[in-house]
Design a protein around this motif. Structure first.
Motif, mmCIF file in Angstrom:
data_model
loop_
_atom_site.group_PDB
_atom_site.id
_atom_site.type_symbol
_atom_site.label_atom_id
_atom_site.label_comp_id
_atom_site.label_asym_id
_atom_site.label_seq_id
_atom_site.Cartn_x
_atom_site.Cartn_y
_atom_site.Cartn_z
ATOM 1 N N GLN A 1 0.832 -1.186 0.000
ATOM 2 C CA GLN A 1 0.000 0.000 0.000
ATOM 3 C C GLN A 1 0.879 1.253 0.000
ATOM 4 O O GLN A 1 1.904 1.307 0.675
ATOM 5 C CB GLN A 1 -0.913 0.018 1.240
ATOM 6 C CG GLN A 1 -1.856 -1.170 1.331
ATOM 7 C CD GLN A 1 -2.834 -1.219 0.187
ATOM 8 O OE1 GLN A 1 -3.347 -0.175 -0.248
ATOM 9 N NE2 GLN A 1 -3.118 -2.414 -0.318
ATOM 10 N N LEU A 2 0.454 2.257 -0.769
ATOM 11 C CA LEU A 2 1.182 3.511 -0.795
ATOM 12 C C LEU A 2 0.983 4.264 0.516
ATOM 13 O O LEU A 2 -0.079 4.163 1.132
ATOM 14 C CB LEU A 2 0.694 4.384 -1.956
ATOM 15 C CG LEU A 2 1.090 3.924 -3.362
ATOM 16 C CD1 LEU A 2 0.382 4.786 -4.401
ATOM 17 C CD2 LEU A 2 2.597 4.006 -3.551
ATOM 18 N N PRO A 3 1.988 5.017 0.946
ATOM 19 C CA PRO A 3 1.842 5.822 2.168
ATOM 20 C C PRO A 3 0.682 6.805 2.018
ATOM 21 O O PRO A 3 0.423 7.325 0.933
ATOM 22 C CB PRO A 3 3.183 6.551 2.279
ATOM 23 C CG PRO A 3 4.139 5.734 1.474
ATOM 24 C CD PRO A 3 3.333 5.134 0.357
ATOM 25 N N ALA A 4 -0.011 7.074 3.108
ATOM 26 C CA ALA A 4 -1.194 7.934 3.059
ATOM 27 C C ALA A 4 -0.837 9.396 2.823
ATOM 28 O O ALA A 4 -1.490 10.090 2.064
ATOM 29 C CB ALA A 4 -1.986 7.794 4.352
ATOM 30 N N SER A 5 0.212 9.888 3.451
ATOM 31 C CA SER A 5 0.534 11.309 3.351
ATOM 32 C C SER A 5 2.007 11.533 3.610
ATOM 33 O O SER A 5 2.616 10.866 4.437
ATOM 34 C CB SER A 5 -0.290 12.118 4.361
ATOM 35 O OG SER A 5 0.163 13.450 4.429
ATOM 36 N N SER A 6 2.566 12.504 2.883
ATOM 37 C CA SER A 6 3.975 12.856 3.103
ATOM 38 C C SER A 6 4.172 13.481 4.481
ATOM 39 O O SER A 6 5.289 13.521 4.986
ATOM 40 C CB SER A 6 4.446 13.835 2.021
ATOM 41 O OG SER A 6 3.682 15.024 2.070
ATOM 42 N N CYS A 7 3.086 13.970 5.106
ATOM 43 C CA CYS A 7 3.198 14.565 6.436
ATOM 44 C C CYS A 7 3.554 13.518 7.479
ATOM 45 O O CYS A 7 4.028 13.854 8.559
ATOM 46 C CB CYS A 7 1.882 15.242 6.823
ATOM 47 S SG CYS A 7 1.444 16.633 5.753
ATOM 48 N N ASN A 8 3.325 12.245 7.149
ATOM 49 C CA ASN A 8 3.622 11.161 8.085
ATOM 50 C C ASN A 8 4.972 10.507 7.834
ATOM 51 O O ASN A 8 5.332 9.554 8.509
ATOM 52 C CB ASN A 8 2.525 10.092 8.007
ATOM 53 C CG ASN A 8 1.168 10.639 8.397
ATOM 54 O OD1 ASN A 8 1.084 11.502 9.262
ATOM 55 N ND2 ASN A 8 0.122 10.144 7.754
ATOM 56 N N LYS A 9 5.696 11.002 6.826
ATOM 57 C CA LYS A 9 6.963 10.391 6.472
ATOM 58 C C LYS A 9 8.076 10.968 7.328
ATOM 59 O O LYS A 9 8.904 11.759 6.885
ATOM 60 C CB LYS A 9 7.261 10.602 4.983
ATOM 61 C CG LYS A 9 6.251 9.892 4.081
ATOM 62 C CD LYS A 9 6.440 10.285 2.627
ATOM 63 C CE LYS A 9 5.386 9.645 1.732
ATOM 64 N NZ LYS A 9 5.452 10.090 0.341
ATOM 65 N N THR A 10 8.076 10.596 8.592
ATOM 66 C CA THR A 10 9.072 11.126 9.524
ATOM 67 C C THR A 10 10.341 10.293 9.565
ATOM 68 O O THR A 10 11.360 10.722 10.087
ATOM 69 C CB THR A 10 8.468 11.202 10.934
ATOM 70 O OG1 THR A 10 8.016 9.893 11.317
ATOM 71 C CG2 THR A 10 7.290 12.165 10.962
ATOM 72 N N ALA A 11 10.275 9.085 9.002
ATOM 73 C CA ALA A 11 11.441 8.203 9.066
ATOM 74 C C ALA A 11 12.556 8.694 8.161
ATOM 75 O O ALA A 11 13.734 8.494 8.429
ATOM 76 C CB ALA A 11 11.042 6.783 8.678
ATOM 77 N N VAL A 12 12.187 9.356 7.045
ATOM 78 C CA VAL A 12 13.172 9.872 6.109
ATOM 79 C C VAL A 12 13.112 11.394 6.139
ATOM 80 O O VAL A 12 12.085 11.984 5.828
ATOM 81 C CB VAL A 12 12.897 9.359 4.676
ATOM 82 C CG1 VAL A 12 13.939 9.915 3.710
ATOM 83 C CG2 VAL A 12 12.897 7.837 4.654
ATOM 84 N N LYS A 13 14.176 12.049 6.541
ATOM 85 C CA LYS A 13 14.190 13.498 6.642
ATOM 86 C C LYS A 13 14.634 14.103 5.318
ATOM 87 O O LYS A 13 15.743 13.873 4.850
ATOM 88 C CB LYS A 13 15.125 13.937 7.770
ATOM 89 C CG LYS A 13 14.647 13.491 9.150
ATOM 90 C CD LYS A 13 15.568 14.005 10.239
ATOM 91 C CE LYS A 13 15.059 13.585 11.624
ATOM 92 N NZ LYS A 13 15.928 14.078 12.696
ATOM 93 N N ILE A 14 13.741 14.865 4.708
ATOM 94 C CA ILE A 14 14.006 15.492 3.417
ATOM 95 C C ILE A 14 14.126 16.992 3.607
ATOM 96 O O ILE A 14 13.176 17.639 4.041
ATOM 97 C CB ILE A 14 12.866 15.210 2.425
ATOM 98 C CG1 ILE A 14 12.619 13.708 2.288
ATOM 99 C CG2 ILE A 14 13.146 15.833 1.076
ATOM 100 C CD1 ILE A 14 13.702 12.971 1.571
ATOM 101 N N PRO A 15 15.268 17.599 3.297
ATOM 102 C CA PRO A 15 15.383 19.046 3.440
ATOM 103 C C PRO A 15 14.586 19.769 2.373
ATOM 104 O O PRO A 15 14.554 19.355 1.223
ATOM 105 C CB PRO A 15 16.895 19.298 3.254
ATOM 106 C CG PRO A 15 17.370 18.143 2.426
ATOM 107 C CD PRO A 15 16.512 16.966 2.831
ATOM 108 N N ALA A 16 13.897 20.865 2.760
ATOM 109 C CA ALA A 16 13.131 21.641 1.784
ATOM 110 C C ALA A 16 14.064 22.350 0.812
ATOM 111 O O ALA A 16 13.764 22.507 -0.363
ATOM 112 C CB ALA A 16 12.252 22.664 2.503
ATOM 113 N N LEU A 17 15.225 22.771 1.305
ATOM 114 C CA LEU A 17 16.234 23.407 0.475
ATOM 115 C C LEU A 17 17.597 22.812 0.827
ATOM 116 O O LEU A 17 17.787 22.302 1.935
ATOM 117 C CB LEU A 17 16.264 24.918 0.709
ATOM 118 C CG LEU A 17 15.056 25.708 0.194
ATOM 119 C CD1 LEU A 17 15.142 27.152 0.695
ATOM 120 C CD2 LEU A 17 14.996 25.686 -1.319
ATOM 121 N N PRO A 18 18.564 22.862 -0.117
ATOM 122 C CA PRO A 18 19.893 22.345 0.195
ATOM 123 C C PRO A 18 20.473 23.042 1.414
ATOM 124 O O PRO A 18 20.388 24.261 1.543
ATOM 125 C CB PRO A 18 20.705 22.675 -1.068
ATOM 126 C CG PRO A 18 19.685 22.796 -2.154
ATOM 127 C CD PRO A 18 18.461 23.354 -1.487
#
Length: 450
Positions: free
Chosen positions: A402-419
């Motif tokens: 199943q695909l993840p429900a929302s990117s707001c719940n993706k806390t396991a992988v930290k993605i920077p908004a900007l470099p």
């Protein structure tokens, strides 16, 4: 996808690189320790149908040195000037640059089309100050959209923006929304609440908290209620029509905001909201993956064959479009779910060293920031935009089908908004990449500034 021998560059690539370095040396910009990103091996690509997304055009041959960098043709306009293009001349130029002929197809989803849509909204919103209407009729919409495109093309934009961005003259009308008159709008909607929620947004928090988006939806519902009583909605067809009506009314609300906010602030709000939608999905098309399933399926123990087929497939994906780091996360999840449904349960991402950057255009894997950004044009350096090459994040393998429900719940992988800026360094002295097209040649090179 590491550890392969570096492919020898063609002669023309060497010449172009030397010219590129000379241009940047003469411009006086310190590039630090720059290097040309290694190209991946040219692996066989999966067969795709003629209906698949077109391959991006990245020109390899340089034009004549006398050829101007941008198209400066005089547009043929209709003469019906309902929209004041001159008042937004700076924004029109930014839109032309964001949708430059060579880059528009591969920047369409993240940069070009959101900028086009925001500019049109603000143009109609600003014109409402004089026309007292937030929508154009069909005839005016057709003329204004044609003029809009002609002006952009005259400034160097792609001449197929209507097709690339799926923009039609009907997008400039009121659609099925029953309210387009400014006075009626302001007597129906709680405008003070709308401005309080959307006068300024936090581009990072808005996508999850949806403060402005909820205010826009609430205003759109009140406008839609003018057409009929919501209590009578007991038929699926009527409900479907009501959903369309609300979406059309959202456009009216956005145009009103475009009339009340200063243009640059309006653009910030509109681009921020559109990025919430953009970052929720994956813009890539996934062609037939039978050869990946054959190479990596259950009972297959040949890791080399598995990784070869997977890398070949991903190499095709990364030729389609630039994506943001959050989109890359969604694309990795989408492909992983498809593979799991094909009974590939082992983590082939880890086994084959697939990272998030592998899902974006170019062999180096340029990830655009998740926050709105524009292409930058400089007379001496050419065109550039920032790519985030600082986060070498392994692509996460999905735990389920199943695909993840929302990117707001993706806390396991930290993605920077900007470099992230390295300590003691400026924004241009970080592990990011500029894709630069110098004015003397139509060639894309990658400079990684460390």
């Amino acid at each position: 996808m590491r550890g392969r021998p570096v492919q020898s560059l063609h002669i023309w690539a060497s010449i172009v690189l030397l010219a590129l370095l000379c241009i940047h040396e003469s411009s006086g910009n310190s590039l630090g320790n720059s290097a040309l990103a290694e190209r991946r091996a040219d692996l066989p690509l999966p067969q795709i149908s003629p209906t698949a997304a077109p391959q991006p055009f990245l020109p390899l041959l340089a034009p004549s040195p006398l050829t101007p960098f941008t198209n400066s043709t005089i547009p043929k306009l209709s003469g019906i000037f309902v929209l004041n293009f001159t008042s937004l001349s700076n924004m029109m130029m930014v839109t032309s640059t964001d949708c430059m002929a060579a880059f528009a197809p591969v920047l369409a989803n993240v940069v070009c089309c959101p900028q086009v849509e925001a500019t049109l909204v603000i143009l109609i919103g600003q014109s409402s100050k004089y026309t007292n209407t937030l929508a154009l009729n069909g005839t005016l919409a057709a003329h204004c959209l044609s003029d809009f495109q002609q002006i952009l093309v005259g400034q160097g934009a792609n001449d197929s923006l209507s097709k690339i961005c799926s923009i039609h003259s009907s997008n400039l009308t009121g659609g099925s929304c029953p309210v387009s008159d400014v006075s009626e709008f302001e007597s129906t909607v709680e405008t003070s609440n709308l401005l309080a929620a959307c006068g300024k947004i936090n581009s990072v928090n808005e996508c999850c908290e949806q403060v402005c988006q909820n205010a826009i939806l609430d205003a759109a519902r009140k406008l839609a209620q003018k057409a009929y009583c919501l209590l009578a909605l007991d038929d699926s067809h009527v409900l479907s029509d009501h959903t369309t009506r609300i979406n059309d009314c959202k456009s009216i609300v956005l145009r009103w905001l475009g009339s009340k906010l200063e243009p640059s602030r309006a653009k910030e709000v509109l681009r921020g909201i559109s990025n919430c939608r953009i970052n929720k999905g994956c813009p890539l098309n996934f062609p037939n993956m039978s050869h990946v399933i054959e190479g990596c399926g259950a009972g297959k123990s040949n890791q080399t064959a598995c990784c070869s087929s997977l890398e070949s497939y991903v190499s095709h994906l990364q030729r389609q479009s630039f994506v943001t780091n959050l989109q890359a996360l969604n694309c990795a999840a989408s492909l992983g779910v498809r593979l799991r449904k094909a009974n590939i349960t082992k983590n082939v991402y880890s086994q084959c060293h697939i990272s998030l950057k592998d899902f974006s255009l170019q062999e180096s894997g340029c990830l655009l920031p998740s926050l709105p950004s524009d292409v930058i044009f400089d007379q001496s350096a050419g065109v550039s935009f920032v790519c985030d090459l600082n986060d070498n994040i392994p692509a996460p393998w999905p735990a389920t089908t199943q695909l993840p429900a929302s990117s707001c719940n993706k806390t396991a992988v930290k993605i920077p908004a900007l470099p992230a800026v390295a300590s003691g360094q400026s924004n241009f002295q970080q592990k990011a990449a500029n894709y630069i097209l110098p004015s003397l040649m139509a060639f894309v090179a990658i400079l990684i500034v460390v």
